[in-house]
Design a protein around this motif. Structure first.
Motif, PDB file in Angstrom:
ATOM      1  N   ARG A  50     -83.419  28.618  28.041  1.00  0.00           N
ATOM      2  CA  ARG A  50     -82.732  27.431  26.965  1.00  0.00           C
ATOM      3  C   ARG A  50     -81.196  27.759  26.680  1.00  0.00           C
ATOM      4  NH1 ARG A  50     -88.300  28.160  23.447  1.00  0.00           N
ATOM      5  NH2 ARG A  50     -87.164  30.345  23.469  1.00  0.00           N
ATOM      6  N   VAL A  51     -80.609  28.617  26.772  1.00  0.00           N
ATOM      7  CA  VAL A  51     -79.747  28.963  25.958  1.00  0.00           C
ATOM      8  C   VAL A  51     -78.504  29.282  26.658  1.00  0.00           C
ATOM      9  CG1 VAL A  51     -77.939  30.759  24.803  1.00  0.00           C
ATOM     10  CG2 VAL A  51     -80.607  30.120  24.106  1.00  0.00           C
ATOM     11  N   ALA A  52     -79.183  29.720  27.931  1.00  0.00           N
ATOM     12  CA  ALA A  52     -78.411  30.053  29.067  1.00  0.00           C
ATOM     13  C   ALA A  52     -77.719  29.133  29.893  1.00  0.00           C
ATOM     14  CB  ALA A  52     -78.733  31.043  30.144  1.00  0.00           C
ATOM     15  N   LYS A  53     -78.355  27.948  30.411  1.00  0.00           N
ATOM     16  CA  LYS A  53     -78.077  26.305  30.927  1.00  0.00           C
ATOM     17  C   LYS A  53     -77.018  25.964  30.039  1.00  0.00           C
ATOM     18  CE  LYS A  53     -80.964  23.491  27.889  1.00  0.00           C
ATOM     19  NZ  LYS A  53     -81.516  22.833  27.419  1.00  0.00           N
ATOM     20  N   ASN A  54     -77.045  26.402  29.117  1.00  0.00           N
ATOM     21  CA  ASN A  54     -75.118  26.428  28.261  1.00  0.00           C
ATOM     22  C   ASN A  54     -73.890  26.263  28.139  1.00  0.00           C
ATOM     23  OD1 ASN A  54     -76.259  22.920  27.231  1.00  0.00           O
ATOM     24  ND2 ASN A  54     -77.704  24.285  25.769  1.00  0.00           N
ATOM     25  N   ALA A  55     -74.457  27.860  29.131  1.00  0.00           N
ATOM     26  CA  ALA A  55     -72.857  28.430  28.890  1.00  0.00           C
ATOM     27  C   ALA A  55     -71.762  28.200  30.651  1.00  0.00           C
ATOM     28  CB  ALA A  55     -73.731  29.739  29.586  1.00  0.00           C
ATOM     29  N   PRO A  56     -70.924  28.734  30.262  1.00  0.00           N
ATOM     30  CA  PRO A  56     -70.623  29.258  28.550  1.00  0.00           C
ATOM     31  C   PRO A  56     -69.876  28.638  27.820  1.00  0.00           C
ATOM     32  CG  PRO A  56     -68.325  28.874  30.516  1.00  0.00           C
ATOM     33  CD  PRO A  56     -70.205  27.962  31.073  1.00  0.00           C
TER      34      PRO A  56
END
Length: 289
Positions: A212-218
């Motif tokens: 859920r966090v990595a999907k918006n990276a970078p």
């Protein structure tokens, strides 16, 4: 829980006080300990540490570290039964950091016009805006906004009440995400986002690799207002989560711990842009080259 609430107070000159605080921060058994350090008497150069242990082991550990430092006067006091949350709410004044005005429900009538207001009540999560580390993060962020920088995606690592991600959302960031290893903090942060009409998402998650966090990276900006040890441990993940040219605002550390943090981040391509000090606390603004 300890059988009775305790407050441990230590007084002394700045160097012994910061030495003791660093020892508490370095003790893995005291990672959740609650304490403050500030200058009590500027004329005499006296600094004060107030610690509020929640278990007997925590109390013993904190007291041992304080008494191990020569030059500190240590007092252990029992706290009388009281509604400490209500008392703390009544005693917390609003906080101003640049354009940001952080207040609790008890200060509803003091909200000024023309400011970015953040309604954050004291509770079970860290980050009412009163701690020097939170103020430092808000000050650093405000200065970036003053320069005309914009941030499309912001991540708040160890979000606590969510105040930093909420500040980003209320100043134009369309994607503001926060994480915390404490489930109650993530829940409270989501409640605070709703109260402040801020479009944020907060997750109970360990590390930055959660889907859920990595999907918006970078990300364009990463806040991490935690502690020195996890800041060092998370350095590679924070670097990976940031885009080239992105900004990391790091706090939760003492001035004496700055070199330790920079030793972890400089080899990953970070350069120091700004350092903000509030009492003994430090906030570092770094940019990923």
């Amino acid at each position: 829980m300890s059988e009775s609430a305790l407050q441990i107070i230590a007084r002394g000159l700045r160097v012994p006080a910061e030495t003791a605080a660093s020892a508490i921060d370095a003790d893995v058994l005291l990672e959740g300990a609650t304490y403050s350090i500030l200058e009590e008497d500027e004329d005499l150069g006296i600094w004060r540490i107030d610690a509020f242990p929640t278990t007997d082991d925590e109390a013993k550990g904190i007291e041992a570290h304080l008494r191990a430092v020569e030059g500190l006067e240590v007092i252990v006091e029992k706290l009388a039964d009281a509604d400490w949350l209500a008392m703390s709410l009544s005693g917390l004044p609003p906080v101003e950091a640049g354009r940001f005005f952080v207040y609790g429900a008890h200060d509803q009538g003091k909200v000024p016009e023309g400011r970015v207001t953040l309604k954050i009540d004291a509770g079970a999560a860290f980050g009412t805006g009163h701690h020097g580390t939170t103020v430092g993060c808000l000050d650093a962020f405000d200065k970036l906004l003053e320069k005309g920088e914009t941030f499309e995606k912001v991540l708040d690592v160890g979000c606590g009440t969510g105040v930093l991600a909420i500040a980003a959302a209320k100043t134009g960031t369309p994607i503001a995400v926060g994480t915390d290893i404490d489930e109650a903090s993530a829940r409270i942060a989501n409640e605070n986002a709703e109260i402040n009409d801020a479009k944020c998402e907060f997750y109970f998650a360990s590390g930055l690799n959660d889907a859920r966090v990595a999907k918006n990276a970078p990300y364009d900006l990463v806040f991490a207002n935690i502690l020195a040890a996890p800041l060092v441990e998370l350095a590679p993940e924070i670097a990976q989560a940031l885009k080239s040219g992105g900004v990391a605002i790091l706090s939760g550390l003492l001035r004496t711990q700055e070199d330790r943090i920079l030793d972890a981040y400089r080899p990953l391509g970070f350069v120091v842009e700004q350092t903000i000090h509030n009492d003994a606390w430090s906030a570092l603004q770094l940019r990923k080259a």
